[in-house]
Enzyme design. Structure first.
Site, mmCIF file in Angstrom:
data_model
loop_
_atom_site.group_PDB
_atom_site.id
_atom_site.type_symbol
_atom_site.label_atom_id
_atom_site.label_comp_id
_atom_site.label_asym_id
_atom_site.label_seq_id
_atom_site.Cartn_x
_atom_site.Cartn_y
_atom_site.Cartn_z
ATOM 1 N N SER A 1 -57.251 -77.302 -43.100
ATOM 2 C CA SER A 1 -57.824 -76.767 -41.966
ATOM 3 C C SER A 1 -59.087 -75.638 -42.146
ATOM 4 O O SER A 1 -60.061 -76.533 -42.701
ATOM 5 C CB SER A 1 -56.857 -75.881 -41.110
ATOM 6 N N ASP B 1 -52.236 -84.185 -34.226
ATOM 7 C CA ASP B 1 -52.840 -82.827 -34.729
ATOM 8 C C ASP B 1 -53.202 -82.193 -33.203
ATOM 9 O O ASP B 1 -54.241 -82.592 -32.733
ATOM 10 C CB ASP B 1 -54.056 -82.955 -35.572
ATOM 11 N N HIS C 1 -50.753 -80.831 -37.180
ATOM 12 C CA HIS C 1 -51.700 -80.028 -37.945
ATOM 13 C C HIS C 1 -51.063 -79.714 -39.365
ATOM 14 O O HIS C 1 -51.794 -79.992 -40.568
ATOM 15 C CB HIS C 1 -52.126 -78.721 -37.464
#
Length: 278
Positions: free
Chosen positions: A97, A229, A258
């Site tokens: 991320s 996600d 995610h």
């Protein structure tokens, strides 16, 4: 506890496990977490014979809760301070991320020019650009990120419970296997950090255009993301990363969320290991 001191005097916490002569793997965590988010991967790759290192981003976890510097340039420079202190060479950098953005900026600006990096892995990562703009019409509207900021400022503790128990791990999906321990660990890590760092970090991960970072990277990169996600849309992230990178391999995982490196660690770890060993 181990710390590296940056050029602007910030103490960055890091873990460093394993044989100092082994190939190093450096892990970069997502927002608003800590090095602890990589415990599964660190134990796995340690058992495979690698040296494993993970840092707490400035303002996060055990690193200094400084007022300033919550942007990708400082994040990358802070990583470089750790890398130079430990004199890491032939390293593999893995980011999730926001940590993926940190990897891209570090590799492009420091690691690659210094000849210190061998490969990189981007997991559910934010580059090239999350926010919707004139030149990025498919991006996420700023109102979404304004909502994150408002929720954080109003009640950070509740907001972090809502994120971890909902979209981050896909626990809001029908038939999801929910882990209360995973939710509590996400919340624990988030609440260790600075509210100011987390608030300003939203701008860093959503508004930093990293197109040029990706274009500059020459080393092999593994791009990984789930097509479910709910935090970082994969068509604007992994697919674009694969197009912009010169030497990439992309894996899209059907139905993965995610935080797939946590809830599907067995699959993700195996695929990373295969990429590293090529």
């Amino acid at each position: 506890m181990a710390f590296a001191t940056t050029k602007d005097g910030v103490k960055i916490y890091f873990k460093d496990w394993g044989d100092k002569n082994a190939q190093p793997i450096v892990f970069h965590h997502g927002w608003p977490l800590t090095a602890d988010d990589w415990d599964n991967q660190m134990l796995f790759f340690l058992a495979q014979g690698y040296r494993v290192i993970a840092t707490d981003r400035r303002g996060h976890g055990r690193s200094d809760q400084v007022s300033e510097g919550h942007d990708m340039d400082h994040y990358a420079a802070d990583v470089n301070a750790v890398v130079e202190m430990l004199d890491l060479k032939n390293a593999i950098h893995i980011g999730h991320s926001t940590g993926g953005g940190q990897v891209a900026r570090y590799v492009a600006k420091y690691g690659q020019p210094q000849g210190r990096v061998a490969k990189a892995v981007l997991i559910s990562s934010v580059p090239p650009l999350m926010i919707k703009t004139k030149n990025n019409p498919e991006g996420t509207p700023v109102e979404v990120f304004d909502g994150f900021r408002s929720a954080l400022a109003a009640n950070r503790a509740q907001f972090y419970i809502d994120v971890a128990s909902g979209p981050f791990y896909g626990f809001n999906r029908k038939d999801a296997v929910i882990s209360q321990g995973t939710i509590q660990n996400w919340w624990r890590q988030g609440m260790m950090g600075s509210a100011k760092a987390h608030y300003e970090g939203i701008k860093a991960f959503s508004e930093t255009d990293q197109t040029e970072d990706l274009k500059a990277i020459q080393i092999p990169v593994l791009v990984m993301q789930g097509d479910d996600d709910q935090v970082v849309p994969y068509k604007d992230a992994a697919v674009m990363q694969d197009k912009l990178l010169k030497n990439s391999t992309m894996i899209i995982y059907p139905g993965y969320p995610h935080g797939m490196h946590t809830v599907h660690a067995d699959v993700i770890n195996k695929d990373i290991l295969q990429f590293i060993r090529k």
